[in-house]
Write a protein that holds these residues in place. Structure first.
Motif, PDB file in Angstrom:
ATOM      1  N   GLY A   1     -75.327  60.084  24.455  1.00 51.03           N
ATOM      2  CA  GLY A   1     -76.109  58.904  24.800  1.00 51.03           C
ATOM      3  C   GLY A   1     -76.482  58.841  26.259  1.00 51.03           C
ATOM      4  O   GLY A   1     -76.744  57.758  26.804  1.00 51.03           O
ATOM      5  N   ASP A   2     -76.540  59.991  26.918  1.00 58.12           N
ATOM      6  CA  ASP A   2     -76.916  60.030  28.327  1.00 58.12           C
ATOM      7  C   ASP A   2     -78.424  60.233  28.444  1.00 58.12           C
ATOM      8  O   ASP A   2     -79.113  60.513  27.467  1.00 58.12           O
ATOM      9  CB  ASP A   2     -76.165  61.160  29.027  1.00 58.12           C
ATOM     10  N   SER A   3     -78.956  60.106  29.663  1.00 52.80           N
ATOM     11  CA  SER A   3     -80.389  60.311  29.927  1.00 52.80           C
ATOM     12  C   SER A   3     -81.253  59.422  29.035  1.00 52.80           C
ATOM     13  O   SER A   3     -82.246  59.864  28.460  1.00 52.80           O
ATOM     14  CB  SER A   3     -80.768  61.788  29.732  1.00 52.80           C
ATOM     15  N   TYR A   4     -80.905  58.170  28.936  1.00 52.02           N
ATOM     16  CA  TYR A   4     -81.588  57.247  28.033  1.00 52.02           C
ATOM     17  C   TYR A   4     -82.835  56.643  28.686  1.00 52.02           C
ATOM     18  O   TYR A   4     -82.996  56.664  29.909  1.00 52.02           O
ATOM     19  CB  TYR A   4     -80.640  56.128  27.601  1.00 52.02           C
ATOM     20  N   GLY A   5     -83.704  56.093  27.854  1.00 52.03           N
ATOM     21  CA  GLY A   5     -84.960  55.545  28.336  1.00 52.03           C
ATOM     22  C   GLY A   5     -84.894  54.057  28.625  1.00 52.03           C
ATOM     23  O   GLY A   5     -83.855  53.411  28.457  1.00 52.03           O
ATOM     24  N   PHE A   6     -86.026  53.504  29.058  1.00 47.86           N
ATOM     25  CA  PHE A   6     -86.102  52.085  29.393  1.00 47.86           C
ATOM     26  C   PHE A   6     -86.246  51.254  28.107  1.00 47.86           C
ATOM     27  O   PHE A   6     -86.550  51.793  27.041  1.00 47.86           O
ATOM     28  CB  PHE A   6     -87.276  51.823  30.337  1.00 47.86           C
TER      29      PHE A   6
ATOM     30  N   ALA B   1     -90.584  51.507  16.367  1.00 46.62           N
ATOM     31  CA  ALA B   1     -89.924  52.195  15.264  1.00 46.62           C
ATOM     32  C   ALA B   1     -89.236  53.468  15.730  1.00 46.62           C
ATOM     33  O   ALA B   1     -88.354  53.993  15.038  1.00 46.62           O
ATOM     34  CB  ALA B   1     -90.949  52.515  14.174  1.00 46.62           C
ATOM     35  N   PHE B   2     -89.633  53.986  16.888  1.00 47.53           N
ATOM     36  CA  PHE B   2     -89.069  55.238  17.392  1.00 47.53           C
ATOM     37  C   PHE B   2     -87.967  55.012  18.429  1.00 47.53           C
ATOM     38  O   PHE B   2     -87.398  55.967  18.945  1.00 47.53           O
ATOM     39  CB  PHE B   2     -90.174  56.098  18.009  1.00 47.53           C
ATOM     40  N   SER B   3     -87.686  53.764  18.745  1.00 44.94           N
ATOM     41  CA  SER B   3     -86.679  53.467  19.757  1.00 44.94           C
ATOM     42  C   SER B   3     -85.282  53.850  19.289  1.00 44.94           C
ATOM     43  O   SER B   3     -85.018  53.972  18.087  1.00 44.94           O
ATOM     44  CB  SER B   3     -86.715  51.975  20.116  1.00 44.94           C
ATOM     45  N   LEU B   4     -84.389  54.030  20.263  1.00 41.58           N
ATOM     46  CA  LEU B   4     -83.009  54.394  19.978  1.00 41.58           C
ATOM     47  C   LEU B   4     -82.087  53.267  20.412  1.00 41.58           C
ATOM     48  O   LEU B   4     -82.276  52.682  21.483  1.00 41.58           O
ATOM     49  CB  LEU B   4     -82.635  55.683  20.716  1.00 41.58           C
ATOM     50  N   VAL B   5     -81.091  52.967  19.563  1.00 43.80           N
ATOM     51  CA  VAL B   5     -80.060  51.980  19.884  1.00 43.80           C
ATOM     52  C   VAL B   5     -78.731  52.709  19.915  1.00 43.80           C
ATOM     53  O   VAL B   5     -78.400  53.449  18.988  1.00 43.80           O
ATOM     54  CB  VAL B   5     -80.035  50.842  18.849  1.00 43.80           C
TER      55      VAL B   5
ATOM     56  N   PHE C   1     -86.409  53.538  24.951  1.00 40.09           N
ATOM     57  CA  PHE C   1     -87.421  54.585  24.755  1.00 40.09           C
ATOM     58  C   PHE C   1     -86.725  55.918  24.443  1.00 40.09           C
ATOM     59  O   PHE C   1     -85.753  56.284  25.102  1.00 40.09           O
ATOM     60  CB  PHE C   1     -88.277  54.732  26.011  1.00 40.09           C
ATOM     61  N   PRO C   2     -87.225  56.667  23.446  1.00 45.18           N
ATOM     62  CA  PRO C   2     -86.544  57.902  23.006  1.00 45.18           C
ATOM     63  C   PRO C   2     -86.785  59.087  23.943  1.00 45.18           C
ATOM     64  O   PRO C   2     -87.411  60.091  23.564  1.00 45.18           O
ATOM     65  CB  PRO C   2     -87.141  58.143  21.620  1.00 45.18           C
ATOM     66  N   THR C   3     -86.300  58.980  25.164  1.00 44.15           N
ATOM     67  CA  THR C   3     -86.484  60.090  26.105  1.00 44.15           C
ATOM     68  C   THR C   3     -85.737  61.346  25.658  1.00 44.15           C
ATOM     69  O   THR C   3     -86.218  62.459  25.866  1.00 44.15           O
ATOM     70  CB  THR C   3     -85.995  59.694  27.503  1.00 44.15           C
ATOM     71  N   GLN C   4     -84.565  61.169  25.065  1.00 45.61           N
ATOM     72  CA  GLN C   4     -83.736  62.333  24.732  1.00 45.61           C
ATOM     73  C   GLN C   4     -84.393  63.274  23.721  1.00 45.61           C
ATOM     74  O   GLN C   4     -84.405  64.487  23.936  1.00 45.61           O
ATOM     75  CB  GLN C   4     -82.368  61.867  24.239  1.00 45.61           C
ATOM     76  N   PRO C   5     -84.941  62.773  22.591  1.00 46.06           N
ATOM     77  CA  PRO C   5     -85.634  63.698  21.684  1.00 46.06           C
ATOM     78  C   PRO C   5     -86.787  64.433  22.356  1.00 46.06           C
ATOM     79  O   PRO C   5     -87.027  65.611  22.078  1.00 46.06           O
ATOM     80  CB  PRO C   5     -86.131  62.775  20.563  1.00 46.06           C
ATOM     81  N   ILE C   6     -87.495  63.733  23.256  1.00 48.07           N
ATOM     82  CA  ILE C   6     -88.601  64.376  23.979  1.00 48.07           C
ATOM     83  C   ILE C   6     -88.050  65.489  24.871  1.00 48.07           C
ATOM     84  O   ILE C   6     -88.625  66.590  24.941  1.00 48.07           O
ATOM     85  CB  ILE C   6     -89.369  63.340  24.812  1.00 48.07           C
TER      86      ILE C   6
ATOM     87  N   ASP D   1     -89.216  61.378  34.067  1.00 47.33           N
ATOM     88  CA  ASP D   1     -88.328  60.544  34.875  1.00 47.33           C
ATOM     89  C   ASP D   1     -88.853  59.114  35.031  1.00 47.33           C
ATOM     90  O   ASP D   1     -88.075  58.192  35.291  1.00 47.33           O
ATOM     91  CB  ASP D   1     -88.105  61.172  36.257  1.00 47.33           C
ATOM     92  N   PHE D   2     -90.158  58.925  34.875  1.00 50.50           N
ATOM     93  CA  PHE D   2     -90.698  57.571  34.916  1.00 50.50           C
ATOM     94  C   PHE D   2     -90.291  56.763  33.684  1.00 50.50           C
ATOM     95  O   PHE D   2     -90.361  55.522  33.691  1.00 50.50           O
ATOM     96  CB  PHE D   2     -92.228  57.604  35.011  1.00 50.50           C
ATOM     97  N   LEU D   3     -89.895  57.455  32.626  1.00 55.51           N
ATOM     98  CA  LEU D   3     -89.553  56.792  31.367  1.00 55.51           C
ATOM     99  C   LEU D   3     -88.051  56.600  31.190  1.00 55.51           C
ATOM    100  O   LEU D   3     -87.621  55.988  30.213  1.00 55.51           O
ATOM    101  CB  LEU D   3     -90.092  57.613  30.182  1.00 55.51           C
ATOM    102  N   ARG D   4     -87.258  57.127  32.126  1.00 51.83           N
ATOM    103  CA  ARG D   4     -85.802  57.037  32.015  1.00 51.83           C
ATOM    104  C   ARG D   4     -85.278  55.780  32.691  1.00 51.83           C
ATOM    105  O   ARG D   4     -85.852  55.300  33.675  1.00 51.83           O
ATOM    106  CB  ARG D   4     -85.154  58.293  32.605  1.00 51.83           C
ATOM    107  N   TRP D   5     -84.137  55.305  32.174  1.00 57.19           N
ATOM    108  CA  TRP D   5     -83.542  54.076  32.685  1.00 57.19           C
ATOM    109  C   TRP D   5     -82.120  54.306  33.173  1.00 57.19           C
ATOM    110  O   TRP D   5     -81.471  53.373  33.631  1.00 57.19           O
ATOM    111  CB  TRP D   5     -83.560  53.002  31.589  1.00 57.19           C
TER     112      TRP D   5
END
Length: 282
Positions: free
Chosen positions: A149-154, A159-163, A190-195, A238-242
């Motif tokens: 669960g590291d490197s998570y998004g904002f 429907a594609f978001s991660l909890v 935001f699903p940064t990790q799958p990307i 990196d603009f999409l990471r939180w």
């Protein structure tokens, strides 16, 4: 119990198990590539061992001094010298920086120049081989991030978001930052990790397919290609990471490093590539 429980007698952390698994698989890959890069298998094995450990150590150093962390400062303030040594040199501990890992890989390979007995062409090809192996382990590194669960998004409700669960790295970091109450699930992120996982897979296979296609390999062209693909992607993601990061003039450390390495790639293709091609690929 994780699906990597075969490694539980060594380490019981899932993230570290995934990384260890990738390190083990990296050696057959390196031996396979040895013939394509015209390097002896013994030299490849030695290069991988040295580069692997340098990769880890520099990932820790970059994390300590360039990421937003107070861990090493607390160790110094408390004069915990054993803790300092363990922080930088003990394998499979958390807290690494991707660019540091890459720099460590190349630096570890650079120190092995005497082993190639002044055969500069073979030596430079070995660095290209190492970057492919690095790209291979980087795929698993991002999978490990995903698992923890590291490197998570904002925050991003779709429907594609991660909890993430309260036990995840994302939830723990948000609790530490005062953005989440302990024991709660994270908001949709935001699903940064799958990307990031997909990007690492694409980069690895692009480099691997290039090694199949190239009959005469221009030295350092694989490293330059890696930067050409990775740097723009990393600058944007990196603009999409939180998750926490160090910022300077509005950009993260990794974004500034992306600019530097992308500039080197441009210099390589403009200046070095024609020279290396004429000299080593006759």
């Amino acid at each position: 119990m994780s699906f990597f429980s075969i490694f539980d007698f060594i380490i019981d952390d899932l993230t570290a198990q995934i990384l260890l698994f990738s390190f083990i698989l990296m050696f057959p890959l390196g031996l396979f590539l040895a013939e394509k890069f015209f390097i002896s298998k013994i030299k490849v094995v030695i290069s991988l061992i040295v580069a692997l450990y340098f990769s880890y150590v520099f990932a820790r150093i970059f994390h300590a001094f360039l990421d937003n962390t107070n861990t090493y400062r607390d160790l110094i303030v408390n004069s915990n010298w054993f803790g300092i040594l363990r922080f930088f040199f003990h394998p499979y501990a958390g807290g690494i920086m991707f660019y540091g890992s890459m720099v460590g890989t190349l630096l570890g390979g650079a120190l092995l120049y005497p082993m190639f007995r002044r055969n500069k062409a073979e030596y430079l090809r070995s660095l290209d081989l190492l970057i492919i192996c690095f790209a291979f382990t980087a795929m698993f590194s991002r999978l490990a991030d995903f698992a923890s669960g590291d490197s998570y998004g904002f925050p991003f409700d779709s429907a594609f978001s991660l909890v993430y669960t309260p036990e995840s790295s994302a939830a723990r970091q948000l609790v530490q930052r005062g953005l989440l109450e302990a024991g709660m699930f994270t908001p949709p992120l935001f699903p940064t990790q799958p990307i990031m996982v997909a990007a690492k897979i694409i980069i690895f296979f692009v480099l691997l397919l290039k090694s199949f296609r190239d009959q005469k390999k221009v030295p350092l062209s694989y490293i330059a290609l890696y930067f050409v693909i990775y740097c723009p992607y990393r600058f944007c993601i990196d603009f999409l990471r939180w998750d926490r990061a160090a910022y300077f003039l509005g950009l993260t450390t990794s974004q500034w490093l992306s600019i530097i390495f992308a500039a080197w790639a441009v210099y390589y293709y403009k200046v070095l590539y024609p020279k290396f091609k004429a000299k080593y690929c006759k």
